[in-house]
Write an enzyme that holds these catalytic residues in place. Structure first.
Site, PDB file in Angstrom:
ATOM      1  CB  SER A   1      -3.629  -9.762  -4.568  1.00 23.52           C
ATOM      2  OG  SER A   1      -2.209 -10.188  -4.735  1.00 23.52           O
TER       3      SER A   1
ATOM      4  CE1 TYR B   1      -5.043 -14.310  -7.885  1.00 23.50           C
ATOM      5  CE2 TYR B   1      -3.212 -12.624  -7.415  1.00 23.50           C
ATOM      6  CZ  TYR B   1      -4.262 -13.436  -6.787  1.00 23.50           C
ATOM      7  OH  TYR B   1      -4.454 -13.574  -5.618  1.00 23.50           O
TER       8      TYR B   1
HETATM    9  P1  NDP Z   1      -7.035 -21.260  -1.114  1.00 23.85           P
HETATM   10  O1  NDP Z   1      -7.041 -21.871  -2.758  1.00 23.85           O
HETATM   11  O2  NDP Z   1      -6.322 -21.894   0.004  1.00 23.85           O
HETATM   12  O3  NDP Z   1      -8.733 -21.376  -0.900  1.00 23.85           O
HETATM   13  C1  NDP Z   1      -9.615 -20.740  -1.971  1.00 23.85           C
HETATM   14  C2  NDP Z   1     -11.029 -20.915  -1.439  1.00 23.85           C
HETATM   15  O4  NDP Z   1     -11.860 -20.292  -2.262  1.00 23.85           O
HETATM   16  C3  NDP Z   1     -11.396 -22.284  -0.695  1.00 23.85           C
HETATM   17  O5  NDP Z   1     -12.544 -22.041   0.205  1.00 23.85           O
HETATM   18  C4  NDP Z   1     -12.234 -22.626  -2.227  1.00 23.85           C
HETATM   19  O6  NDP Z   1     -13.488 -23.418  -2.121  1.00 23.85           O
HETATM   20  C5  NDP Z   1     -12.892 -21.092  -2.785  1.00 23.85           C
HETATM   21  N1  NDP Z   1     -13.147 -21.136  -3.981  1.00 23.85           N
HETATM   22  C6  NDP Z   1     -12.144 -21.175  -5.044  1.00 23.85           C
HETATM   23  N2  NDP Z   1     -12.958 -21.326  -6.265  1.00 23.85           N
HETATM   24  C7  NDP Z   1     -14.266 -21.203  -5.967  1.00 23.85           C
HETATM   25  C8  NDP Z   1     -15.509 -21.169  -6.747  1.00 23.85           C
HETATM   26  N3  NDP Z   1     -15.341 -21.235  -8.129  1.00 23.85           N
HETATM   27  N4  NDP Z   1     -16.570 -20.870  -6.092  1.00 23.85           N
HETATM   28  C9  NDP Z   1     -16.644 -20.908  -4.884  1.00 23.85           C
HETATM   29  N5  NDP Z   1     -15.468 -20.900  -3.927  1.00 23.85           N
HETATM   30  C10 NDP Z   1     -14.364 -21.015  -4.695  1.00 23.85           C
HETATM   31  O7  NDP Z   1      -6.887 -19.839  -1.486  1.00 23.85           O
HETATM   32  P2  NDP Z   1      -6.380 -18.778  -0.263  1.00 23.85           P
HETATM   33  O8  NDP Z   1      -6.906 -19.072   0.784  1.00 23.85           O
HETATM   34  O9  NDP Z   1      -4.976 -18.448  -0.361  1.00 23.85           O
HETATM   35  O10 NDP Z   1      -6.814 -17.123  -1.074  1.00 23.85           O
HETATM   36  C11 NDP Z   1      -8.169 -16.561  -0.547  1.00 23.85           C
HETATM   37  C12 NDP Z   1      -8.182 -15.204  -1.329  1.00 23.85           C
HETATM   38  O11 NDP Z   1      -7.023 -14.410  -0.966  1.00 23.85           O
HETATM   39  C13 NDP Z   1      -8.378 -15.348  -2.692  1.00 23.85           C
HETATM   40  O12 NDP Z   1      -9.061 -14.227  -3.337  1.00 23.85           O
HETATM   41  C14 NDP Z   1      -6.809 -15.042  -3.220  1.00 23.85           C
HETATM   42  O13 NDP Z   1      -6.692 -14.585  -4.630  1.00 23.85           O
HETATM   43  C15 NDP Z   1      -6.082 -14.040  -2.310  1.00 23.85           C
HETATM   44  N6  NDP Z   1      -5.034 -13.846  -1.826  1.00 23.85           N
HETATM   45  C16 NDP Z   1      -4.248 -14.984  -1.579  1.00 23.85           C
HETATM   46  C17 NDP Z   1      -2.984 -14.990  -1.391  1.00 23.85           C
HETATM   47  C18 NDP Z   1      -1.908 -16.032  -0.893  1.00 23.85           C
HETATM   48  O14 NDP Z   1      -0.595 -15.794  -1.022  1.00 23.85           O
HETATM   49  N7  NDP Z   1      -2.435 -16.961  -0.335  1.00 23.85           N
HETATM   50  C19 NDP Z   1      -2.208 -13.635  -1.389  1.00 23.85           C
HETATM   51  C20 NDP Z   1      -3.222 -12.625  -1.934  1.00 23.85           C
HETATM   52  C21 NDP Z   1      -4.280 -12.844  -2.222  1.00 23.85           C
HETATM   53  P3  NDP Z   1     -13.085 -24.993  -2.053  1.00 23.85           P
HETATM   54  O15 NDP Z   1     -12.476 -25.402  -0.918  1.00 23.85           O
HETATM   55  O16 NDP Z   1     -14.631 -25.576  -2.192  1.00 23.85           O
HETATM   56  O17 NDP Z   1     -12.534 -25.239  -3.179  1.00 23.85           O
END
Ligand code: NDP
Length: 249
Positions: free
Chosen positions: A144, A158
């Site tokens: 991030s 975070y």
């Molecule tokens: P979302 O919340 O939209 O999606 C999260 C994803 O991670 C889902 O597929 C979820 O699975 C999975 N997940 C969450 N917890 C677990 C767990 N304990 N075990 C397995 N899978 C898990 O997040 P984003 O798509 O926005 O984020 C993706 C990545 O990008 C993250 O690492 C986030 O920190 C990073 N990021 C996001 C930003 C943003 O602005 N959106 C900015 C910077 C970084 P399920 O659907 O089954 O819950």
């Protein structure tokens, strides 16, 4: 479909929604067979698998809670057993737990769980995947912009998780470079997903600090991941690629 990743096997953790789903689709579009993992969204994960299969590649969805490193190691093993190999590991799954240092409502267990998912699970996946990766292999972690800078209060925990994976990225690049495996991180700015929807007061305020004046789309992160996964990125390792619309400029 392009063919730059034809014959490659990719694992995208957290591929059921948001950025991970976009990465899975983009790697499939570029020809890779793609395994995704999820923790709670089985229906969404199954729908992504169907969509990838309709694009002409093989795909499976595997349940694995990233908060449990044993499940993470088992996930990597299941992918290698199913496809016979692994070429590209994308550490995408993550959570965003906020709360200031002196905020009494902060739940320490949630902070620890965030560290387990955002950092320890990434390390567990890399440890499990490294022996299976061959020369040309790729490890790409979604960090991030908050790993580099902390523009407001209440996100120290975070931010620290994302700084940690950037540090791991540099170290693993050294560990695996001699075997021709590259290790990089993509650092998104605000991207419109369930985690950070582009329809809130927070989003309106955040946009004031973004050079392009808008949130990014998951596909714009997927494009950066696809580049780092491709043969064109063969001499890029141990670095971070920031994709933030100029937020950290
Ligand atoms: P979302 O919340 O939209 O999606 C999260 C994803 O991670 C889902 O597929 C979820 O699975 C999975 N997940 C969450 N917890 C677990 C767990 N304990 N075990 C397995 N899978 C898990 O997040 P984003 O798509 O926005 O984020 C993706 C990545 O990008 C993250 O690492 C986030 O920190 C990073 N990021 C996001 C930003 C943003 O602005 N959106 C900015 C910077 C970084 P399920 O659907 O089954 O819950």
């Amino acid at each position: 479909m392009t063919t730059s990743l034809k014959g490659k096997i990719a694992l995208v953790t957290g591929g059921s929604r948001g950025i991970g789903a976009a990465i899975a689709k983009r790697l499939a579009k570029d020809g890779a067979d793609v395994a995704i993992s999820y923790v709670s969204s089985k229906d969404k994960a199954d729908a992504i698998v169907k969509e990838l299969q309709s694009m002409g590649v093989q795909s499976i969805a595997i349940h694995a809670d990233q908060a449990d490193s044993t499940q993470v190691s088992a996930l990597v093993k299941k992918v290698v057993d199913h496809f016979g190999k692994l070429d590209i590991l994308v550490n995408n799954a993550g959570v965003f737990v906020t709360g200031g240092l002196e905020d009494p409502s902060v739940d320490g267990k949630e902070i620890d769980r965030q560290y387990a998912i955002n950092v320890s699970a990434v390390a567990a996946a890399v440890r499990a995947a490294a022996p299976a990766l061959k020369s040309g292999g790729r490890i790409i972690t979604i960090g991030s912009v908050l790993g580099d800078r902390t523009p407001f209060a209440g996100i120290a925990d975070y931010s620290a998780t994302k700084a940690a994976v950037a540090g791991y990225t540099r170290g693993w690049a050294r560990d695996l470079g001699a075997r021709g495996i590259t290790v990089n991180a993509v650092q998104p700015g605000p991207i419109d997903t369930d985690m950070n929807p582009d329809n809130t007061e927070f989003a309106e305020a955040a946009k004031q600090g973004i050079a392009l004046g808008r949130y990014g789309k998951p596909e714009e992160i997927a494009a950066a991941v696809a580049f780092l996964a491709s043969p064109d990125a063969s001499y890029i390792t141990g670095t971070t690629l920031t994709v933030d619309g100029g937020m950290n400029a």
